[in-house]
Design a protein around this motif. Structure first.
Motif, short mmCIF file in Angstrom:
data_model
loop_
_atom_site.label_atom_id
_atom_site.label_comp_id
_atom_site.label_asym_id
_atom_site.label_seq_id
_atom_site.Cartn_x
_atom_site.Cartn_y
_atom_site.Cartn_z
N GLU A 99 27.27 9.91 -2.56
CA GLU A 99 27.46 11.11 -1.76
C GLU A 99 27.15 12.38 -2.55
O GLU A 99 26.91 13.44 -1.95
N CYS A 100 27.15 12.30 -3.86
CA CYS A 100 26.88 13.48 -4.69
C CYS A 100 25.40 13.73 -4.92
O CYS A 100 25.01 14.86 -5.22
N ASN A 101 24.56 12.71 -4.80
CA ASN A 101 23.13 12.94 -5.04
C ASN A 101 22.24 12.64 -3.83
O ASN A 101 21.02 12.84 -3.90
N VAL A 102 22.85 12.19 -2.74
CA VAL A 102 22.12 12.03 -1.47
C VAL A 102 22.49 13.21 -0.57
O VAL A 102 23.67 13.53 -0.41
N HIS A 103 21.47 13.85 0.01
CA HIS A 103 21.68 15.07 0.78
C HIS A 103 21.34 14.86 2.25
O HIS A 103 20.53 14.00 2.61
N VAL A 117 18.36 10.62 6.16
CA VAL A 117 19.82 10.77 6.20
C VAL A 117 20.18 11.72 7.34
O VAL A 117 19.77 12.89 7.34
N SER A 118 20.94 11.23 8.30
CA SER A 118 21.28 12.01 9.48
C SER A 118 22.69 12.57 9.46
O SER A 118 22.94 13.64 10.02
N GLN A 119 23.61 11.86 8.82
CA GLN A 119 25.01 12.30 8.82
C GLN A 119 25.84 11.37 7.93
O GLN A 119 25.44 10.24 7.64
N PRO A 120 27.02 11.84 7.50
CA PRO A 120 27.93 10.94 6.80
C PRO A 120 28.57 9.96 7.78
O PRO A 120 28.57 10.19 8.99
N ILE A 145 34.15 9.31 -0.13
CA ILE A 145 33.30 8.16 -0.49
C ILE A 145 33.02 7.36 0.79
O ILE A 145 33.36 6.19 0.90
N THR A 146 32.34 8.00 1.70
CA THR A 146 32.19 7.48 3.05
C THR A 146 30.90 6.73 3.31
O THR A 146 30.78 6.02 4.30
N GLY A 147 29.89 6.94 2.44
CA GLY A 147 28.56 6.45 2.77
C GLY A 147 27.90 7.35 3.79
O GLY A 147 28.42 8.43 4.15
N TRP A 148 26.74 6.93 4.30
CA TRP A 148 25.98 7.78 5.22
C TRP A 148 25.12 6.92 6.14
O TRP A 148 24.91 5.74 5.90
N ASP A 172 18.79 21.70 -0.78
CA ASP A 172 19.27 21.48 -2.14
C ASP A 172 20.78 21.60 -2.22
O ASP A 172 21.39 21.12 -3.17
N ARG A 173 21.37 22.24 -1.24
CA ARG A 173 22.80 22.51 -1.32
C ARG A 173 23.67 21.39 -0.76
O ARG A 173 24.64 20.99 -1.40
N PHE A 174 23.32 20.91 0.44
CA PHE A 174 24.28 20.09 1.16
C PHE A 174 24.09 18.60 0.91
O PHE A 174 23.44 17.89 1.68
N SER A 175 24.66 18.14 -0.20
CA SER A 175 24.83 16.70 -0.39
C SER A 175 25.85 16.21 0.64
O SER A 175 26.52 17.01 1.31
N ILE A 176 25.98 14.89 0.75
CA ILE A 176 27.03 14.35 1.62
C ILE A 176 28.39 14.84 1.16
O ILE A 176 29.25 15.23 1.97
N ASP A 177 28.62 14.87 -0.14
CA ASP A 177 29.89 15.35 -0.68
C ASP A 177 30.13 16.80 -0.31
O ASP A 177 31.24 17.17 0.11
N GLN A 178 29.12 17.64 -0.45
CA GLN A 178 29.28 19.05 -0.12
C GLN A 178 29.48 19.24 1.38
O GLN A 178 30.23 20.12 1.82
N PHE A 179 28.82 18.42 2.18
CA PHE A 179 29.06 18.43 3.63
C PHE A 179 30.54 18.28 3.91
O PHE A 179 31.15 19.05 4.66
N TRP A 180 31.16 17.26 3.29
CA TRP A 180 32.58 17.01 3.55
C TRP A 180 33.45 18.13 3.00
O TRP A 180 34.48 18.48 3.62
#
Length: 219
Positions: A99-103, A117-120, A145-148, A172-180
């Protein structure tokens, strides 16, 4: 940036009944050996118990980081033997993508298919019933740690051992982690929500939900 991994395991199918109330669910994925076709609707042969909230083009394929299982097992003693890749209903299991390196919006070559990648994933109670551990879904959500999920841009065949490689990044900003981090903040920034809404590739459902949250914050 470079972002590469390899498919460790593939899972699909897997309808079964959850204890203790017997709800039908597709979380019981079966391990796949050999090549499998990925279409716009997902992996051929995959199944979903409740198609209102699972499956469909925006949730065609679910990937979960394989290394998270060790982290979860440390939090819930005694379940290590049963908490293995596939337990949370994912289709693709791989290391080194998280989630930290997939956006949001990332476009990846996965074997012979191109996925975006469409959503977490939003963890739900079915994880608890599947594992027999109360509040596991809450931990997965709080730890982000949800996956996507992926949508399928170009159908093709995939198999264990295939490479996963980033082709294009939309934000560049919104990784899955940053989304959450933005989404679950007690009072999120309207500017952050508006920026997240505009990310190319974010699912329409999440865009509507974020728009509703902005409207509520402004009232």
């Amino acid at each position: 940036m470079s972002l590469n991994s390899t498919i460790e395991h593939l899972f699909a199918g897997g309808m079964g009944y959850l204890e203790p109330n017997g709800q039908l669910s597709g979380i019981f994925k079966r391990r796949i050996s050999g090549r499998v076709r990925v279409e716009v609707s997902g992996i051929v042969g995959d199944e979903h118990g409740d198609t209102r909230v699972h499956g469909g083009p925006e949730k065609a394929v679910h990937q979960y980081p394989a290394e998270h299982y060790a982290q979860i097992a440390q939090m819930f003693a005694g379940i290590e033997p049963t908490l293995i890749p596939g337990s949370l209903g994912e289709n693709i299991s791989a290391f080194h993508l998280s989630e930290c390196n997939v956006h949001i919006g990332d476009i990846l070559q996965v074997g012979g298919a191109v996925l975006q990648v469409s959503q977490p994933r939003t963890p739900c109670w079915k994880i608890n019933h599947r594992t027999g551990v109360e509040r596991m879904s809450v931990y997965v959500a709080q730890a982000r740690i949800t996956g996507w999920y992926y949508r399928v841009l170009s159908p093709g065949y995939i198999e264990v051992g295939d490479k996963i490689a980033l082709l294009e990044r939309k934000t560049d900003r919104f990784s899955i982690d940053q989304f959450w981090q933005v989404q679950i903040a007690q009072r999120p920034s309207i500017d952050d929500l508006n920026e997240l809404m505009t990310v190319s590739g974010l699912s329409p459902d999440w865009k509507r939900r974020l728009e509703a949250k902005v409207k509520w914050l402004r009232e």
